[in-house]
Structures are given as structure tokens and as C-alpha cells.
Design a protein around this motif. Structure first.
Motif, mmCIF file in Angstrom:
data_model
loop_
_atom_site.group_PDB
_atom_site.id
_atom_site.type_symbol
_atom_site.label_atom_id
_atom_site.label_comp_id
_atom_site.label_asym_id
_atom_site.label_seq_id
_atom_site.Cartn_x
_atom_site.Cartn_y
_atom_site.Cartn_z
ATOM 1 N N ALA A 185 0.831 -1.203 0.000
ATOM 2 C CA ALA A 185 0.000 0.000 0.000
ATOM 3 C C ALA A 185 0.865 1.253 0.000
ATOM 4 O O ALA A 185 0.630 2.194 -0.767
ATOM 5 C CB ALA A 185 -0.925 -0.011 1.216
ATOM 6 N N ILE A 186 1.879 1.272 0.862
ATOM 7 C CA ILE A 186 2.779 2.431 0.940
ATOM 8 C C ILE A 186 3.515 2.613 -0.379
ATOM 9 O O ILE A 186 3.682 3.735 -0.871
ATOM 10 C CB ILE A 186 3.769 2.257 2.106
ATOM 11 C CG1 ILE A 186 3.014 2.294 3.445
ATOM 12 C CG2 ILE A 186 4.846 3.340 2.078
ATOM 13 C CD1 ILE A 186 3.865 1.916 4.637
ATOM 14 N N SER A 187 3.955 1.506 -0.958
ATOM 15 C CA SER A 187 4.666 1.568 -2.239
ATOM 16 C C SER A 187 3.792 2.183 -3.322
ATOM 17 O O SER A 187 4.236 3.059 -4.081
ATOM 18 C CB SER A 187 5.103 0.161 -2.647
ATOM 19 O OG SER A 187 5.732 0.172 -3.911
ATOM 20 N N HIS A 188 2.532 1.752 -3.423
ATOM 21 C CA HIS A 188 1.622 2.320 -4.417
ATOM 22 C C HIS A 188 1.450 3.823 -4.203
ATOM 23 O O HIS A 188 1.414 4.602 -5.162
ATOM 24 C CB HIS A 188 0.257 1.636 -4.330
ATOM 25 C CG HIS A 188 0.231 0.249 -4.894
ATOM 26 N ND1 HIS A 188 1.250 -0.271 -5.654
ATOM 27 C CD2 HIS A 188 -0.713 -0.743 -4.801
ATOM 28 C CE1 HIS A 188 0.947 -1.510 -6.017
ATOM 29 N NE2 HIS A 188 -0.238 -1.821 -5.507
ATOM 30 N N LEU A 193 2.423 9.443 -5.943
ATOM 31 C CA LEU A 193 2.456 10.854 -5.537
ATOM 32 C C LEU A 193 3.819 11.516 -5.643
ATOM 33 O O LEU A 193 3.934 12.716 -5.412
ATOM 34 C CB LEU A 193 1.951 10.971 -4.087
ATOM 35 C CG LEU A 193 0.516 10.489 -3.847
ATOM 36 C CD1 LEU A 193 0.170 10.588 -2.374
ATOM 37 C CD2 LEU A 193 -0.478 11.289 -4.670
ATOM 38 N N THR A 194 4.869 10.745 -5.975
ATOM 39 C CA THR A 194 6.206 11.337 -6.030
ATOM 40 C C THR A 194 6.892 11.012 -7.353
ATOM 41 O O THR A 194 6.481 10.120 -8.085
ATOM 42 C CB THR A 194 7.097 10.814 -4.887
ATOM 43 O OG1 THR A 194 7.336 9.405 -5.075
ATOM 44 C CG2 THR A 194 6.456 11.042 -3.532
ATOM 45 N N LYS A 195 7.973 11.743 -7.588
ATOM 46 C CA LYS A 195 8.870 11.455 -8.708
ATOM 47 C C LYS A 195 10.297 11.570 -8.189
ATOM 48 O O LYS A 195 10.541 12.203 -7.152
ATOM 49 C CB LYS A 195 8.623 12.435 -9.864
ATOM 50 C CG LYS A 195 8.869 13.877 -9.517
ATOM 51 C CD LYS A 195 8.531 14.778 -10.701
ATOM 52 C CE LYS A 195 8.854 16.247 -10.407
ATOM 53 N NZ LYS A 195 8.146 16.774 -9.218
ATOM 54 N N PRO A 196 11.283 10.971 -8.859
ATOM 55 C CA PRO A 196 12.667 11.036 -8.387
ATOM 56 C C PRO A 196 13.108 12.472 -8.133
ATOM 57 O O PRO A 196 12.830 13.378 -8.921
ATOM 58 C CB PRO A 196 13.461 10.396 -9.533
ATOM 59 C CG PRO A 196 12.493 9.445 -10.166
ATOM 60 C CD PRO A 196 11.154 10.129 -10.078
ATOM 61 N N GLY A 197 13.775 12.674 -7.002
ATOM 62 C CA GLY A 197 14.246 13.999 -6.629
ATOM 63 C C GLY A 197 13.352 14.725 -5.647
ATOM 64 O O GLY A 197 13.763 15.723 -5.048
ATOM 65 N N LYS A 244 10.579 24.411 3.392
ATOM 66 C CA LYS A 244 11.096 23.485 2.389
ATOM 67 C C LYS A 244 9.997 23.084 1.414
ATOM 68 O O LYS A 244 8.812 23.172 1.725
ATOM 69 C CB LYS A 244 11.655 22.218 3.057
ATOM 70 C CG LYS A 244 12.705 22.467 4.129
ATOM 71 C CD LYS A 244 13.994 23.012 3.552
ATOM 72 C CE LYS A 244 15.038 23.168 4.664
ATOM 73 N NZ LYS A 244 16.314 23.715 4.135
ATOM 74 N N LYS A 245 10.413 22.650 0.236
ATOM 75 C CA LYS A 245 9.460 22.137 -0.736
ATOM 76 C C LYS A 245 9.259 20.653 -0.456
ATOM 77 O O LYS A 245 10.057 19.808 -0.847
ATOM 78 C CB LYS A 245 9.957 22.362 -2.163
ATOM 79 C CG LYS A 245 8.917 21.984 -3.211
ATOM 80 C CD LYS A 245 9.396 22.289 -4.617
ATOM 81 C CE LYS A 245 8.331 21.903 -5.643
ATOM 82 N NZ LYS A 245 8.777 22.176 -7.034
ATOM 83 N N ILE A 246 8.169 20.344 0.223
ATOM 84 C CA ILE A 246 7.888 18.976 0.655
ATOM 85 C C ILE A 246 6.795 18.388 -0.232
ATOM 86 O O ILE A 246 5.741 19.001 -0.425
ATOM 87 C CB ILE A 246 7.433 18.939 2.126
ATOM 88 C CG1 ILE A 246 8.470 19.625 3.023
ATOM 89 C CG2 ILE A 246 7.171 17.510 2.565
ATOM 90 C CD1 ILE A 246 9.826 18.976 3.026
ATOM 91 N N THR A 247 7.033 17.180 -0.736
ATOM 92 C CA THR A 247 6.044 16.528 -1.596
ATOM 93 C C THR A 247 4.993 15.787 -0.788
ATOM 94 O O THR A 247 3.804 15.831 -1.091
ATOM 95 C CB THR A 247 6.733 15.553 -2.566
ATOM 96 O OG1 THR A 247 7.700 16.276 -3.343
ATOM 97 C CG2 THR A 247 5.720 14.903 -3.498
ATOM 98 N N LEU A 282 -0.531 13.121 3.293
ATOM 99 C CA LEU A 282 0.036 12.341 4.393
ATOM 100 C C LEU A 282 -0.239 10.865 4.146
ATOM 101 O O LEU A 282 -1.391 10.438 4.084
ATOM 102 C CB LEU A 282 -0.580 12.761 5.730
ATOM 103 C CG LEU A 282 -0.258 11.837 6.929
ATOM 104 C CD1 LEU A 282 1.235 11.848 7.224
ATOM 105 C CD2 LEU A 282 -1.057 12.250 8.163
ATOM 106 N N ILE A 283 0.832 10.087 3.987
ATOM 107 C CA ILE A 283 0.710 8.629 3.980
ATOM 108 C C ILE A 283 0.842 8.177 5.429
ATOM 109 O O ILE A 283 1.889 8.360 6.051
ATOM 110 C CB ILE A 283 1.794 7.969 3.113
ATOM 111 C CG1 ILE A 283 1.702 8.460 1.666
ATOM 112 C CG2 ILE A 283 1.660 6.454 3.162
ATOM 113 C CD1 ILE A 283 2.821 7.932 0.775
ATOM 114 N N GLU A 284 -0.219 7.609 5.957
ATOM 115 C CA GLU A 284 -0.224 7.170 7.353
ATOM 116 C C GLU A 284 -0.141 5.647 7.414
ATOM 117 O O GLU A 284 -0.976 4.948 6.855
ATOM 118 C CB GLU A 284 -1.501 7.647 8.042
ATOM 119 C CG GLU A 284 -1.596 7.223 9.503
ATOM 120 C CD GLU A 284 -2.859 7.706 10.175
ATOM 121 O OE1 GLU A 284 -2.832 7.924 11.391
ATOM 122 O OE2 GLU A 284 -3.878 7.866 9.473
ATOM 123 N N ASP A 285 0.880 5.163 8.087
ATOM 124 C CA ASP A 285 1.062 3.729 8.300
ATOM 125 C C ASP A 285 0.488 3.405 9.681
ATOM 126 O O ASP A 285 1.090 3.726 10.702
ATOM 127 C CB ASP A 285 2.550 3.386 8.229
ATOM 128 C CG ASP A 285 2.830 1.899 8.408
ATOM 129 O OD1 ASP A 285 1.892 1.160 8.761
ATOM 130 O OD2 ASP A 285 3.983 1.486 8.215
#
Length: 473
Positions: A185-188, A193-197, A244-247, A282-285
Motif C-alpha cells: 500500500a505504501i509503495s503504491h 504521488l512522487t517522482k525522483p528527486g 522546504k518544498k515537501i512533496t 500524508l501517507i499514514e502507516d
């Protein structure tokens, strides 16, 4: 002490006051539940809940077929581990090699696995799961050999939605996407929602699997200072979001791995408010949220999410069946994007195991199992802490989690737990060195111990051995 409206809590507060005032001393036996009922007129349920509440405060302990006794912990002031302070370092610490070593011995039956992050098979309802598996094969179309629908097993999604009431959620089956375990789930979520960098925020320490996953996706991980009791420091989080620029953020709100910390309710509400204000997902585990020691399940950040900014990930991998790989995500407003990622990467979840877990939830077997394993884990945590306090050198700091599987130990600064790991393995004891839970230069003198093994004299001796080895170092 704030007065409670609940009778069992009022009674629990009275007993706590008597213990702390010295009316009851360490080792004293408390009156039995029947004696209390006869004396006070309270119901069995009220007294039982009160004793369980006092036990959750680590003031008393239950001894099988004997009763309740004042715990050793009640008379001790336990030094809790220091808050983290991540700092960038050029030191080349081969964490991947250390992780490979720690988990390479996972199947060795000669090793006492205090490094594991899931419960021992002895604590799981294997026989009932086997029966459920046979039933699922018989009842599923084509014996479960067909693909399931993209969003996941409908029965499972319905039961997960119903289960959400335990943490204050109001989910429907349409709000849930099933996955291969919580890390799936976290991986998906991360891939969507992100890209490299991109830069993401995590606690520190944090589960090494999350660190390695984020690194593999080319992400920069900003580890923020974290309190080992209350979780991520809010001031540090506010500053990072503002400057900061936070994704996105990735946090464990309940019984974090490895620290065992739990965010207070007000912190959870503030985290959600910050995410909404800065429009940062927010990805919440919340994989350990069901493994609480108190009288009720703690809420999570998703409980307070009204805008869909929280993607709550969960699983039964730590509570019921690690190998079944049954997980899910409540993706909020990102459902369409997460479904597309699942289609590209996995197409379908595992049909049979997801049906088995759905039936386990539906028939109440999951809740019955949780009641048993929570009590066992709570007793284990008390036994671990007592043995650590008795066996480890003075100055050892240890967390006091209110749920989950883990104790976080902070040793003398001169101790390197990566070196200590090899020394412990010479005695067939595996621990998780602290440095694998951070990419920064910290936690070299810390380690994580799992209390997911059945308590025994052999296990006590293993912990005592660790204490002696630390003393020699």
C-alpha cells in the motif's frame, strides 16, 4: 488526577493512588475480582476492566492462576530514550549489508529472534486460518484461481469499512483499495504521488523498509526530530513544511516501528491541519493500531481527515497472518490515481488469502484473536522491561510503549550495536541495531527488541545474556 465519568476508571485511579502512596508495595497481591465485587457491589465487568486498565499503566501484573500483583515497574522511574536529532554525516555506514545480516537468519530456528517485527506463529490462530482457507477454496469461483476486481475483494473491503468504526472512521467499501501487505500500500502511494528527486518527511527513527523503498524511488528523505513517546516533533514539522518544498509526509501515528511512540490526539489533529494548510498528502502507516494495550483502540490521523488528504495504509501482517500479504489503503481523494498504479504494477490482489481474512473479520474471529494477543503482548512488554531493568547496566534507557511489538533501547554512547549484533549472534540471539532505522548519523548506541515471542524462562535468559554482554562491552 483528572476525575473520570466511568466507574471502572474511577476505581482504577483509586488503586493507582494507593499503589503510588505506598499502601500497596511491590509484590503485594491485590484482592481478587470476586472479593472486590463482594466488598463494593461493583460488577465483574467493571472490576475486570479496572484491573486491565491498571495493568495497561504498568502498575500491576497478572500471574496465571494466581491473581494480580503490584509490578516491579510501579516503583521504578524508567529513563526513556532521548528524542532523536538527525544530522547529515559523510560516514559510510553500510546499512544494507547490516539489514541483510539481521534478516538473513530469520528462518534459523536455533536463533532467538528478538529482531523480528511480527508475532511468533505460536501467537497466531493457525488452525482457524487453515479451516478458513479450505472454506474459501471451496466457495470461491474456480477455487480462487481467477483475478479479483482491480479495487480488491468486495467482501474484504466491506469488512475493512465496517472495522473502521474502531478508530472513528466512516469508510464504505468504495473507500478501500486492497494491496499486497501494508508495504504494498505504501509503495503504491509513493509511486503515485512522487517522482525522483522529491523530498518526503518521515519520523526518525523510522522502519528501515520505508527508508529503502523511498531510496529505491530516488526520493530524498528528510528525517525530523522525534520524541520516543509522542512521535514526530510538531515544531520541526511546521518549520519544514513552511521553509522546504515537501512533496508528502509519511508517518506512523500509533506504536511506531521501531520506537513504539504514539501521537496524542491533539498532535494527530494538528498534523492533519498542517497537511491541509500546506496541501501536502500524508501517507499514514497504521499497521500497529489494533495492537493497543489500553481499553480502546486509538484514533489515527485519518479519523480527523475531512478533505481526503490522508492515505491510510494498513494490514493484518502484524496481527494475524504475515504470509497472507493482505493489506489495504484508504486513499482519500487520490483513489483514481492509486487504482491506476495498482493496475500497472500488480493488476490484482491475491484472491484466496483476501477472502479468508474477509471471513475472519465478518465472523468476529479477528476481534477474538486480537483480545488474546493484545493481552499476551502487554504481559510480554512488562516482562521484557522488568528483565532489562534487572539485567542491563545502570543508565540503560528503554521505551514504555502502550501497544505494538517493540522496545527501543538506548545504551551507553560507547556501545556500537552493529558490533554488538555480532556478539549477540555468537549466543544465537538476534537484535536489530539502531543505525538501520536512519540514513543519518545517529542511533549507533540503540537497538530495537521485539516482544512478539511467547514469554518463557529461555527468553528471559536470552535477555539476561544480552544485558551481561552489554555490561562487558
Amino acid at each position: 488526577m483528572k476525575k473520570s465519568n466511568y466507574l471502572y476508571l474511577q476505581f482504577a485511579d483509586r488503586i493507582e493512588k494507593q499503589i503510588k502512596s505506598g499502601l500497596f508495595n511491590v509484590g503485594d497481591k491485590l484482592p481478587s475480582i470476586r472479593e472486590i465485587c463482594a466488598e463494593t457491589g461493583y460488577s465483574m465487568s467493571t472490576v475486570s476492566k479496572a484491573y486491565y486498565e491498571i495493568e495497561s499503566r504498568s502498575l500491576i501484573e497478572s500471574r496465571p492462576q494466581s491473581g494480580y500483583y503490584v509490578s516491579n515497574i510501579s516503583s521504578r522511574t524508567i529513563a526513556e530514550p532521548s528524542p532523536s536529532s538527525p544530522r547529515i554525516s559523510s560516514a559510510n555506514i553500510e546499512r544494507e549489508d547490516l539489514i541483510d545480516l539481521v534478516y538473513g537468519s530469520m528462518m534459523d530456528k536455533n536463533v532467538t529472534m528478538l529482531s523480528l517485527g511480527f508475532p511468533s506463529n505460536e501467537l497466531l490462530p493457525i488452525t482457524k486460518l487453515n479451516k478458513g482457507m479450505i472454506q474459501a477454496i471451496r466457495q470461491s469461483p474456480n477455487s480462487g484461481t481467477c483475478y479479483d476486481e482491480l479495487q480488491g475483494n468486495l467482501n474484504l473491503r466491506k469488512e475493512i469499512a465496517r472495522w473502521s468504526f474502531t478508530w472513528g472512521g466512516t469508510l464504505t467499501e468504495d473507500d478501500v483499495i486492497t494491496t499486497s501487505g501494508c508495504i504494498g500500500a505504501i509503495s503504491h502511494c509513493l509511486m503515485t504521488l512522487t517522482k525522483p528527486g522529491d523530498t518526503i518527511i518521515t519520523e526518525s527513527p523510522v522502519y528501515f523498509g520505508i527508508l529503502q523503498l523511498a531510496k529505491s524511488l530516488g526520493l530524498y528523505i528528510m528525517e525530523l526530530p522525534t520524541n520516543m513517546t509522542t512521535g514526530i516533533e510538531l515544531d520541526a514539522l511546521k518549520k519544514a513544511l513552511a521553509t522546504k518544498k515537501i512533496t508528502l509526509c509519511l508517518l506512523m501515528s500509533n506504536f511506531s516501528n521501531p520506537s513504539g511512540s504514539m501521537m496524542p490526539v491533539e498532535h494527530k489533529k494538528e498534523v492533519v491541519r498542517l497537511m491541509e494548510h500546506y496541501n501536502v498528502p500524508l501517507i499514514e502507516d497504521d499497521i500497529y493500531g489494533d495492537m493497543y494495550f489500553g481499553t480502546s483502540r486509538p484514533t489515527n490521523c485519518k479519523t480527523y481527515d475531512e478533505s481526503g488528504i490522508v492515505l491510510c495504509c494498513n494490514s493484518v501482517s502484524k496481527s494475524l497472518a504475515p504470509g497472507y500479504r493482505v493489506g489495504w489503503v484508504s486513499p482519500g481523494k487520490f483513489k483514481k490515481e492509486i487504482l491506476r498504479t495498482k493496475l500497472y504494477h500488480t493488476v490484482s490482489s491475491t484472491t484466496i488469502t483476501h477472502e479468508v481474512v474477509a471471513d475472519f473479520l465478518k465472523n468476529g474471529r479477528y476481534e477474538n484473536h486480537l483480545r488474546k494477543i493484545r493481552q499476551i503482548l502487554h504481559h510480554n512488554s512488562i516482562n521484557y522491561i522488568n528483565t532489562i531493568l534487572e539485567s542491563f547496566p545502570a543508565g540503560t534507557k528503554v521505551s514504555q510503549p502502550q501497544g505494538g511489538f517493540f522496545l527501543w533501547l538506548e545504551l551507553d554512547k560507547k556501545i556500537d550495536t552493529a558490533v554488538f549484533y555480532h556478539l549477540a549472534m555468537e549466543h544465537n540471539i538476534s537484535i536489530a541495531p539502531g543505525r538501520i532505522f536512519s540514513f543519518q548519523d545517529q542511533f549507533s548506541n540503540c537497538m530495537r527488541l521485539s516482544f512478539g515471542l511467547p514469554w518463557s524462562n529461555e527468553l528471559r535468559q536470552s535477555i539476561q545474556t544480552l544485558g551481561k554482554l552489554v555490561g562487558k562491552m
